[in-house]
Design an enzyme around this catalytic site. Structure first.
Site, short mmCIF file in Angstrom:
data_model
loop_
_atom_site.label_atom_id
_atom_site.label_comp_id
_atom_site.label_asym_id
_atom_site.label_seq_id
_atom_site.Cartn_x
_atom_site.Cartn_y
_atom_site.Cartn_z
N TYR A 79 0.72 -1.20 -0.01
CA TYR A 79 0.01 0.01 -0.01
C TYR A 79 0.91 1.38 0.07
O TYR A 79 0.69 2.04 -0.99
CB TYR A 79 -0.71 0.07 1.33
N ASP A 80 1.63 1.27 1.06
CA ASP A 80 2.55 2.35 1.15
C ASP A 80 3.40 2.82 -0.13
O ASP A 80 3.50 3.82 -0.59
CB ASP A 80 3.44 2.22 2.25
N VAL A 84 -11.92 3.04 13.83
CA VAL A 84 -13.33 3.69 14.06
C VAL A 84 -14.33 2.50 13.82
O VAL A 84 -15.07 2.82 14.72
CB VAL A 84 -13.45 5.05 13.19
N PHE A 135 -14.28 -0.19 16.40
CA PHE A 135 -14.64 0.21 18.02
C PHE A 135 -15.97 0.52 17.99
O PHE A 135 -16.72 -0.21 18.98
CB PHE A 135 -13.94 1.50 18.18
N THR A 146 -0.96 7.04 18.26
CA THR A 146 -2.15 8.14 18.06
C THR A 146 -2.43 8.24 16.47
O THR A 146 -1.72 7.58 15.61
CB THR A 146 -1.51 9.61 18.23
N GLN A 189 2.53 7.40 15.57
CA GLN A 189 2.02 8.73 15.72
C GLN A 189 1.47 9.20 14.23
O GLN A 189 2.43 8.99 13.27
CB GLN A 189 2.61 9.41 16.43
P1 NAD Z 1 -12.62 1.67 0.21
O1 NAD Z 1 -12.14 0.56 0.24
O2 NAD Z 1 -14.16 1.95 0.91
O3 NAD Z 1 -12.74 2.41 -1.38
C1 NAD Z 1 -12.18 1.79 -2.42
C2 NAD Z 1 -12.79 1.31 -3.53
O4 NAD Z 1 -11.99 1.24 -4.62
C3 NAD Z 1 -13.85 0.36 -3.50
O5 NAD Z 1 -15.20 0.49 -3.76
C4 NAD Z 1 -13.36 -0.87 -4.01
O6 NAD Z 1 -14.05 -1.83 -4.58
C5 NAD Z 1 -12.57 0.14 -5.21
N1 NAD Z 1 -11.46 -0.72 -6.04
C6 NAD Z 1 -10.26 -1.23 -5.23
N2 NAD Z 1 -9.67 -1.86 -6.39
C7 NAD Z 1 -10.01 -1.53 -7.28
C8 NAD Z 1 -9.79 -1.72 -8.72
N3 NAD Z 1 -8.73 -2.53 -9.10
N4 NAD Z 1 -10.41 -1.36 -9.71
C9 NAD Z 1 -11.53 -0.86 -9.45
N5 NAD Z 1 -11.85 -0.21 -8.42
C10 NAD Z 1 -11.19 -0.67 -7.25
O7 NAD Z 1 -11.70 2.82 0.96
P2 NAD Z 1 -11.83 4.28 1.02
O8 NAD Z 1 -11.43 4.60 2.62
O9 NAD Z 1 -13.18 5.00 0.52
O10 NAD Z 1 -10.46 4.95 0.32
C11 NAD Z 1 -10.66 5.66 -1.01
C12 NAD Z 1 -9.15 6.05 -1.50
O11 NAD Z 1 -8.78 7.05 -0.56
C13 NAD Z 1 -8.01 5.07 -1.60
O12 NAD Z 1 -7.56 5.29 -2.70
C14 NAD Z 1 -7.39 5.19 -0.12
O13 NAD Z 1 -6.07 4.68 -0.54
C15 NAD Z 1 -7.63 6.68 -0.12
N6 NAD Z 1 -7.24 6.75 1.41
C16 NAD Z 1 -8.15 6.72 2.33
C17 NAD Z 1 -8.22 7.09 3.53
C18 NAD Z 1 -9.19 6.92 4.68
O14 NAD Z 1 -8.99 6.97 5.82
N7 NAD Z 1 -10.49 6.52 4.47
C19 NAD Z 1 -7.03 7.52 4.11
C20 NAD Z 1 -6.05 7.71 3.03
C21 NAD Z 1 -6.21 7.33 1.72
N1 UDP Z 2 -6.21 -0.18 15.83
C1 UDP Z 2 -6.74 -0.83 17.04
N2 UDP Z 2 -7.81 -1.91 17.06
C2 UDP Z 2 -8.50 -2.28 15.96
C3 UDP Z 2 -8.24 -1.48 14.74
C4 UDP Z 2 -7.18 -0.62 14.76
O1 UDP Z 2 -6.21 -0.70 18.07
O2 UDP Z 2 -9.45 -2.98 16.08
C5 UDP Z 2 -5.38 0.41 15.70
C6 UDP Z 2 -4.20 0.34 14.61
O3 UDP Z 2 -3.31 -0.65 15.06
C7 UDP Z 2 -3.73 1.50 14.36
C8 UDP Z 2 -4.74 2.44 14.48
O4 UDP Z 2 -5.88 1.88 15.32
O5 UDP Z 2 -2.45 1.85 15.34
C9 UDP Z 2 -5.42 2.84 13.33
O6 UDP Z 2 -5.61 1.67 12.58
P1 UDP Z 2 -6.56 1.72 11.18
O7 UDP Z 2 -6.49 0.50 10.67
O8 UDP Z 2 -7.80 2.37 11.51
O9 UDP Z 2 -5.79 2.52 10.20
P2 UDP Z 2 -4.23 2.91 9.89
O10 UDP Z 2 -3.90 4.30 10.29
O11 UDP Z 2 -3.47 1.96 10.73
O12 UDP Z 2 -3.90 2.67 8.33
#
Ligand code: NAD
Ligand code: UDP
Length: 322
Positions: free
Chosen positions: A145-146, A188, A191, A210, A276
Protein backbone atom coordinates in the site's frame (compact mmCIF):
# COMPACT_ATOMS: atom_id res chain seq x y z
CA UNK A 1 -20.55 24.61 -15.50
CA UNK A 2 -21.56 20.96 -15.54
CA UNK A 3 -18.56 18.61 -15.88
CA UNK A 4 -18.04 14.98 -16.84
CA UNK A 5 -16.29 13.45 -13.85
CA UNK A 6 -14.76 9.99 -13.46
CA UNK A 7 -14.48 8.67 -9.90
CA UNK A 8 -12.53 5.42 -9.66
CA UNK A 9 -13.40 3.54 -6.47
CA UNK A 10 -16.72 5.41 -6.60
CA UNK A 11 -18.66 2.64 -4.83
CA UNK A 12 -16.35 2.71 -1.81
CA UNK A 13 -16.65 4.67 1.42
CA UNK A 14 -15.10 7.98 0.30
CA UNK A 15 -15.95 7.52 -3.38
CA UNK A 16 -19.68 7.19 -2.75
CA UNK A 17 -19.78 10.44 -0.75
CA UNK A 18 -17.83 12.19 -3.51
CA UNK A 19 -20.20 10.81 -6.20
CA UNK A 20 -23.19 12.04 -4.19
CA UNK A 21 -21.83 15.55 -3.62
CA UNK A 22 -20.69 16.06 -7.24
CA UNK A 23 -23.96 14.65 -8.61
CA UNK A 24 -25.87 17.10 -6.39
CA UNK A 25 -23.80 19.87 -7.98
CA UNK A 26 -25.28 18.89 -11.38
CA UNK A 27 -22.26 17.12 -12.85
CA UNK A 28 -22.31 13.92 -14.88
CA UNK A 29 -20.67 11.17 -12.82
CA UNK A 30 -18.91 8.07 -14.11
CA UNK A 31 -18.55 5.83 -11.07
CA UNK A 32 -15.98 3.13 -11.85
CA UNK A 33 -15.50 0.23 -9.44
CA UNK A 34 -14.72 -3.48 -9.38
CA UNK A 35 -16.55 -3.93 -6.04
CA UNK A 36 -13.48 -5.37 -4.36
CA UNK A 37 -14.21 -3.48 -1.13
CA UNK A 38 -17.00 -1.20 -2.36
CA UNK A 39 -20.69 -1.99 -2.37
CA UNK A 40 -23.81 -1.37 -4.40
CA UNK A 41 -25.48 -0.37 -1.13
CA UNK A 42 -23.28 2.75 -1.05
CA UNK A 43 -24.54 4.04 -4.41
CA UNK A 44 -27.99 2.48 -4.87
CA UNK A 45 -29.66 5.80 -4.00
CA UNK A 46 -27.77 7.49 -6.87
CA UNK A 47 -28.43 4.94 -9.57
CA UNK A 48 -31.83 6.32 -10.64
CA UNK A 49 -30.23 9.62 -11.66
CA UNK A 50 -29.67 9.84 -15.45
CA UNK A 51 -26.43 11.77 -14.80
CA UNK A 52 -25.01 8.83 -12.81
CA UNK A 53 -23.26 6.12 -14.84
CA UNK A 54 -21.94 3.01 -13.11
CA UNK A 55 -19.00 1.26 -14.80
CA UNK A 56 -18.11 -2.17 -13.43
CA UNK A 57 -14.41 -2.27 -14.34
CA UNK A 58 -11.05 -3.15 -12.81
CA UNK A 59 -8.73 -0.15 -13.12
CA UNK A 60 -5.68 -2.36 -13.63
CA UNK A 61 -7.06 -2.72 -17.19
CA UNK A 62 -7.09 0.27 -19.55
CA UNK A 63 -10.38 2.02 -20.29
CA UNK A 64 -11.26 4.74 -22.80
CA UNK A 65 -13.52 7.53 -21.51
CA UNK A 66 -13.96 11.18 -22.37
CA UNK A 67 -14.06 13.23 -19.17
CA UNK A 68 -13.05 16.63 -17.73
CA UNK A 69 -11.91 15.49 -14.29
CA UNK A 70 -10.75 12.24 -12.68
CA UNK A 71 -10.63 11.45 -8.98
CA UNK A 72 -8.49 8.31 -8.62
CA UNK A 73 -9.69 6.59 -5.44
CA UNK A 74 -9.64 2.94 -6.54
CA UNK A 75 -7.64 0.99 -3.95
CA UNK A 76 -8.57 -0.90 -0.80
CA UNK A 77 -7.77 1.43 2.12
CA UNK A 78 -7.99 -0.60 5.30
CA UNK A 79 -4.89 -2.59 6.34
CA UNK A 80 -6.97 -5.79 6.59
CA UNK A 81 -8.25 -5.38 3.03
CA UNK A 82 -5.06 -4.17 1.35
CA UNK A 83 -3.00 -6.93 2.99
CA UNK A 84 -5.47 -9.64 1.94
CA UNK A 85 -4.08 -9.64 -1.62
CA UNK A 86 -0.97 -7.43 -1.51
CA UNK A 87 0.07 -8.10 -5.12
CA UNK A 88 -3.34 -6.93 -6.29
CA UNK A 89 -3.01 -3.84 -4.07
CA UNK A 90 0.26 -2.69 -5.62
CA UNK A 91 -1.02 -3.51 -9.12
CA UNK A 92 -4.12 -1.40 -8.49
CA UNK A 93 -1.99 1.50 -7.31
CA UNK A 94 0.59 1.42 -10.09
CA UNK A 95 -1.41 0.18 -13.09
CA UNK A 96 -4.48 2.10 -11.96
CA UNK A 97 -2.46 5.32 -11.87
CA UNK A 98 -0.98 4.62 -15.32
CA UNK A 99 -4.45 3.95 -16.74
CA UNK A 100 -6.09 7.09 -15.34
CA UNK A 101 -3.07 9.14 -16.42
CA UNK A 102 -3.51 7.67 -19.90
CA UNK A 103 -7.09 8.97 -19.96
CA UNK A 104 -5.93 12.35 -18.66
CA UNK A 105 -3.19 12.56 -21.28
CA UNK A 106 -5.60 11.83 -24.14
CA UNK A 107 -8.51 13.98 -22.96
CA UNK A 108 -6.58 16.74 -21.12
CA UNK A 109 -8.62 15.96 -18.01
CA UNK A 110 -7.36 17.03 -14.60
CA UNK A 111 -6.52 13.99 -12.46
CA UNK A 112 -6.49 14.01 -8.67
CA UNK A 113 -4.69 11.17 -6.91
CA UNK A 114 -6.02 10.01 -3.55
CA UNK A 115 -2.68 9.53 -1.82
CA UNK A 116 -2.24 8.89 1.86
CA UNK A 117 -0.50 9.83 5.08
CA UNK A 118 1.02 6.33 4.78
CA UNK A 119 3.60 7.82 2.39
CA UNK A 120 5.16 9.24 5.59
CA UNK A 121 5.43 5.70 7.03
CA UNK A 122 6.30 5.60 10.74
CA UNK A 123 7.30 9.27 10.91
CA UNK A 124 10.16 10.85 12.89
CA UNK A 125 8.73 14.29 12.12
CA UNK A 126 5.61 15.39 13.99
CA UNK A 127 3.22 16.73 12.79
CA UNK A 128 3.84 15.68 9.20
CA UNK A 129 4.12 18.41 6.60
CA UNK A 130 4.30 17.85 2.85
CA UNK A 131 8.02 18.56 2.72
CA UNK A 132 8.78 15.47 4.85
CA UNK A 133 9.89 12.50 2.68
CA UNK A 134 8.80 9.84 5.13
CA UNK A 135 10.13 6.68 6.73
CA UNK A 136 8.56 3.71 4.97
CA UNK A 137 9.65 0.08 5.30
CA UNK A 138 9.96 -0.95 1.62
CA UNK A 139 9.65 -4.70 2.33
CA UNK A 140 7.09 -4.92 5.13
CA UNK A 141 3.46 -6.01 5.21
CA UNK A 142 2.24 -2.43 4.66
CA UNK A 143 4.56 -1.75 1.70
CA UNK A 144 2.14 -2.99 -0.97
CA UNK A 145 0.00 0.00 0.00
CA UNK A 146 2.62 2.54 1.13
CA UNK A 147 5.03 1.95 -1.73
CA UNK A 148 2.14 1.55 -4.18
CA UNK A 149 0.87 4.99 -3.20
CA UNK A 150 4.39 6.45 -3.36
CA UNK A 151 4.83 5.00 -6.87
CA UNK A 152 1.47 6.49 -7.86
CA UNK A 153 2.65 9.92 -6.63
CA UNK A 154 5.81 9.47 -8.69
CA UNK A 155 3.72 8.65 -11.78
CA UNK A 156 1.52 11.72 -11.22
CA UNK A 157 4.62 13.92 -11.16
CA UNK A 158 6.38 12.24 -14.11
CA UNK A 159 3.29 12.45 -16.35
CA UNK A 160 3.05 16.13 -15.36
CA UNK A 161 6.72 16.83 -16.21
CA UNK A 162 6.99 14.56 -19.26
CA UNK A 163 3.52 14.79 -20.81
CA UNK A 164 2.07 18.00 -19.40
CA UNK A 165 -0.77 16.18 -17.62
CA UNK A 166 -2.58 18.34 -15.07
CA UNK A 167 -2.17 15.96 -12.12
CA UNK A 168 -2.76 16.79 -8.46
CA UNK A 169 -1.93 14.91 -5.27
CA UNK A 170 -3.86 14.91 -1.99
CA UNK A 171 -2.46 13.04 1.01
CA UNK A 172 -5.48 11.86 2.97
CA UNK A 173 -5.16 11.26 6.72
CA UNK A 174 -7.43 8.77 8.55
CA UNK A 175 -10.99 9.56 7.53
CA UNK A 176 -14.17 8.04 8.99
CA UNK A 177 -17.92 8.30 8.67
CA UNK A 178 -21.06 6.57 7.43
CA UNK A 179 -20.56 3.86 4.77
CA UNK A 180 -17.29 2.52 6.14
CA UNK A 181 -17.49 -1.21 5.46
CA UNK A 182 -18.55 -3.29 8.46
CA UNK A 183 -15.76 -5.79 7.88
CA UNK A 184 -12.89 -3.49 6.97
CA UNK A 185 -11.15 -3.64 10.35
CA UNK A 186 -10.32 0.06 10.60
CA UNK A 187 -10.21 1.41 14.10
CA UNK A 188 -13.27 3.69 14.07
CA UNK A 189 -15.65 1.15 12.52
CA UNK A 190 -14.24 -1.71 14.61
CA UNK A 191 -14.65 0.16 17.89
CA UNK A 192 -18.16 1.42 17.11
CA UNK A 193 -19.38 -2.03 16.06
CA UNK A 194 -17.77 -3.67 19.10
CA UNK A 195 -19.29 -1.03 21.41
CA UNK A 196 -22.77 -1.36 19.90
CA UNK A 197 -22.64 -5.14 20.16
CA UNK A 198 -21.27 -5.03 23.71
CA UNK A 199 -18.18 -6.99 22.63
CA UNK A 200 -14.64 -6.35 23.86
CA UNK A 201 -12.97 -3.30 22.30
CA UNK A 202 -9.71 -4.50 20.73
CA UNK A 203 -6.91 -1.99 21.28
CA UNK A 204 -3.74 -3.11 19.51
CA UNK A 205 -0.55 -2.42 21.47
CA UNK A 206 -0.79 -0.42 24.71
CA UNK A 207 -3.16 2.17 23.25
CA UNK A 208 -0.67 5.04 23.41
CA UNK A 209 -0.14 5.35 19.66
CA UNK A 210 -2.03 8.16 17.98
CA UNK A 211 -4.11 9.00 14.93
CA UNK A 212 -5.90 12.16 13.78
CA UNK A 213 -9.43 11.55 12.53
CA UNK A 214 -11.16 13.53 9.79
CA UNK A 215 -14.91 13.38 9.14
CA UNK A 216 -15.85 12.35 5.60
CA UNK A 217 -17.73 15.57 4.70
CA UNK A 218 -14.65 17.67 5.48
CA UNK A 219 -12.46 15.34 3.43
CA UNK A 220 -14.76 15.43 0.39
CA UNK A 221 -14.81 19.22 0.57
CA UNK A 222 -10.98 19.26 0.60
CA UNK A 223 -10.77 16.95 -2.44
CA UNK A 224 -13.15 19.13 -4.45
CA UNK A 225 -11.32 22.34 -3.49
CA UNK A 226 -8.02 20.80 -4.59
CA UNK A 227 -9.43 19.56 -7.90
CA UNK A 228 -10.73 23.04 -8.71
CA UNK A 229 -7.75 25.03 -7.39
CA UNK A 230 -5.67 27.02 -9.88
CA UNK A 231 -3.53 24.74 -12.08
CA UNK A 232 -0.28 26.03 -10.60
CA UNK A 233 -1.15 24.45 -7.24
CA UNK A 234 -0.85 20.71 -7.67
CA UNK A 235 0.36 19.57 -4.24
CA UNK A 236 1.02 17.26 -2.65
CA UNK A 237 -1.30 18.67 -0.01
CA UNK A 238 -2.31 17.11 3.30
CA UNK A 239 -6.04 16.85 3.98
CA UNK A 240 -6.89 15.66 7.47
CA UNK A 241 -8.02 16.83 10.88
CA UNK A 242 -5.08 17.80 13.12
CA UNK A 243 -6.94 16.83 16.32
CA UNK A 244 -4.70 14.02 17.61
CA UNK A 245 -5.97 11.23 19.90
CA UNK A 246 -4.44 8.11 21.38
CA UNK A 247 -6.21 4.90 20.42
CA UNK A 248 -7.18 4.45 24.09
CA UNK A 249 -8.79 7.90 24.12
CA UNK A 250 -10.75 6.98 20.98
CA UNK A 251 -11.94 3.74 22.60
CA UNK A 252 -13.09 5.57 25.74
CA UNK A 253 -14.91 8.25 23.74
CA UNK A 254 -16.75 5.65 21.66
CA UNK A 255 -17.76 3.73 24.82
CA UNK A 256 -19.12 6.99 26.27
CA UNK A 257 -21.01 8.03 23.12
CA UNK A 258 -22.59 4.59 22.65
CA UNK A 259 -23.28 4.21 26.37
CA UNK A 260 -21.75 0.76 26.05
CA UNK A 261 -20.80 -1.81 28.67
CA UNK A 262 -17.89 -3.05 26.52
CA UNK A 263 -14.48 -3.55 28.12
CA UNK A 264 -11.19 -2.58 26.52
CA UNK A 265 -8.79 -5.46 25.85
CA UNK A 266 -5.23 -5.20 24.58
CA UNK A 267 -3.94 -7.25 21.63
CA UNK A 268 -0.54 -7.32 19.87
CA UNK A 269 0.32 -4.34 17.70
CA UNK A 270 0.59 -5.32 13.99
CA UNK A 271 4.02 -4.96 12.33
CA UNK A 272 5.07 -1.51 11.11
CA UNK A 273 2.03 0.18 12.68
CA UNK A 274 2.96 3.90 12.78
CA UNK A 275 3.32 5.18 16.36
CA UNK A 276 1.94 8.65 15.69
CA UNK A 277 0.24 10.56 12.94
CA UNK A 278 -1.00 14.14 12.70
CA UNK A 279 -1.26 16.33 9.62
CA UNK A 280 0.22 19.79 9.31
CA UNK A 281 -2.55 21.46 7.30
CA UNK A 282 -0.99 24.89 6.92
CA UNK A 283 -0.68 24.44 3.16
CA UNK A 284 -4.33 23.41 2.67
CA UNK A 285 -5.38 26.43 4.72
CA UNK A 286 -3.26 28.86 2.73
CA UNK A 287 -3.87 27.47 -0.79
CA UNK A 288 -7.39 26.02 -0.57
CA UNK A 289 -8.81 28.04 2.31
CA UNK A 290 -9.71 24.63 3.75
CA UNK A 291 -10.04 23.82 7.40
CA UNK A 292 -12.01 20.90 8.89
CA UNK A 293 -15.35 21.85 10.45
CA UNK A 294 -16.46 18.65 12.18
CA UNK A 295 -14.99 17.71 15.55
CA UNK A 296 -14.42 14.10 16.60
CA UNK A 297 -17.40 13.86 18.96
CA UNK A 298 -19.80 15.29 16.37
CA UNK A 299 -18.48 13.07 13.58
CA UNK A 300 -18.52 9.96 15.75
CA UNK A 301 -22.11 10.66 16.78
CA UNK A 302 -23.20 10.68 13.11
CA UNK A 303 -21.16 7.55 12.39
CA UNK A 304 -22.59 5.72 15.41
CA UNK A 305 -26.10 6.58 14.22
CA UNK A 306 -25.28 5.07 10.81
CA UNK A 307 -23.95 1.82 12.29
CA UNK A 308 -26.93 1.55 14.67
CA UNK A 309 -29.15 1.66 11.62
CA UNK A 310 -27.07 -0.82 9.57
CA UNK A 311 -26.75 -3.26 12.47
CA UNK A 312 -30.36 -2.63 13.53
CA UNK A 313 -29.45 -1.82 17.12
CA UNK A 314 -31.91 0.75 18.50
CA UNK A 315 -30.75 3.30 21.10
CA UNK A 316 -30.64 1.74 24.59
CA UNK A 317 -30.56 -1.87 23.36
CA UNK A 318 -26.76 -2.24 23.14
CA UNK A 319 -26.43 -4.43 26.22
CA UNK A 320 -28.97 -7.03 25.11
CA UNK A 321 -27.06 -7.84 21.93
CA UNK A 322 -24.06 -9.80 23.12
P1 NAD B 1 -12.73 1.76 0.22
O1 NAD B 1 -12.05 0.45 0.30
O2 NAD B 1 -14.07 1.91 0.86
O3 NAD B 1 -12.87 2.22 -1.30
C1 NAD B 1 -12.02 1.82 -2.33
C2 NAD B 1 -12.87 1.53 -3.55
O4 NAD B 1 -11.99 1.17 -4.64
C3 NAD B 1 -13.82 0.35 -3.36
O5 NAD B 1 -15.10 0.68 -3.84
C4 NAD B 1 -13.18 -0.77 -4.17
O6 NAD B 1 -14.10 -1.72 -4.63
C5 NAD B 1 -12.51 0.02 -5.28
N1 NAD B 1 -11.40 -0.70 -5.92
C6 NAD B 1 -10.38 -1.34 -5.30
N2 NAD B 1 -9.55 -1.88 -6.22
C7 NAD B 1 -10.06 -1.56 -7.44
C8 NAD B 1 -9.67 -1.83 -8.78
N3 NAD B 1 -8.57 -2.56 -9.05
N4 NAD B 1 -10.44 -1.37 -9.80
C9 NAD B 1 -11.55 -0.65 -9.53
N5 NAD B 1 -11.98 -0.36 -8.28
C10 NAD B 1 -11.24 -0.80 -7.25
O7 NAD B 1 -11.70 2.83 0.82
P2 NAD B 1 -11.85 4.39 1.07
O8 NAD B 1 -11.61 4.66 2.51
O9 NAD B 1 -13.08 4.91 0.45
O10 NAD B 1 -10.57 4.95 0.29
C11 NAD B 1 -10.67 5.53 -0.99
C12 NAD B 1 -9.29 6.02 -1.42
O11 NAD B 1 -8.79 6.99 -0.50
C13 NAD B 1 -8.25 4.91 -1.50
O12 NAD B 1 -7.43 5.14 -2.61
C14 NAD B 1 -7.46 5.10 -0.24
O13 NAD B 1 -6.13 4.64 -0.36
C15 NAD B 1 -7.52 6.60 -0.05
N6 NAD B 1 -7.32 6.94 1.38
C16 NAD B 1 -8.33 6.73 2.27
C17 NAD B 1 -8.11 7.02 3.62
C18 NAD B 1 -9.20 6.84 4.66
O14 NAD B 1 -8.92 7.06 5.82
N7 NAD B 1 -10.42 6.50 4.31
C19 NAD B 1 -6.86 7.50 4.03
C20 NAD B 1 -5.87 7.67 3.08
C21 NAD B 1 -6.10 7.41 1.76
N1 UDP C 1 -6.39 -0.43 15.79
C1 UDP C 1 -6.73 -0.93 17.04
N2 UDP C 1 -7.79 -1.80 17.11
C2 UDP C 1 -8.53 -2.15 16.03
C3 UDP C 1 -8.18 -1.61 14.76
C4 UDP C 1 -7.09 -0.76 14.68
O1 UDP C 1 -6.09 -0.62 18.06
O2 UDP C 1 -9.50 -2.92 16.18
C5 UDP C 1 -5.25 0.53 15.71
C6 UDP C 1 -4.21 0.16 14.66
O3 UDP C 1 -3.25 -0.73 15.21
C7 UDP C 1 -3.64 1.54 14.34
C8 UDP C 1 -4.82 2.48 14.53
O4 UDP C 1 -5.75 1.78 15.34
O5 UDP C 1 -2.63 1.87 15.27
C9 UDP C 1 -5.46 2.88 13.22
O6 UDP C 1 -5.73 1.71 12.49
P1 UDP C 1 -6.53 1.71 11.13
O7 UDP C 1 -6.55 0.29 10.65
O8 UDP C 1 -7.83 2.38 11.29
O9 UDP C 1 -5.69 2.63 10.14
P2 UDP C 1 -4.13 2.93 9.88
O10 UDP C 1 -3.97 4.33 10.30
O11 UDP C 1 -3.28 2.01 10.70
O12 UDP C 1 -3.96 2.70 8.44
Amino acid sequence: MKKRILITGGAGFLGSHLCERLLNEDNEIFCLDNFYTGSNDNIRHLSGNPRFVLINHDIINPIYLDVDQIYNLACPASPVHYQYNPIKTIKTNVMGAINVLGIAKRTKATVLQASTSEVYGDPEVHPQSESYWGRVNPIGIRSCYDEGKRAAECLMMDYRRQNGVNSKIVRIFNTYGPRMAINDGRVVSNFIIQALRGSDITVYGDGSHTRSFCYVDDLVDGLIRMMNAPDNFYGPVNIGNPGEFTISELAQLIIKLTNSSSKIIFQPLPADDPAQRKPDITLAGAQLNWIPQVGLEQGLTATIQYFRHILQIPQGEEHRIK
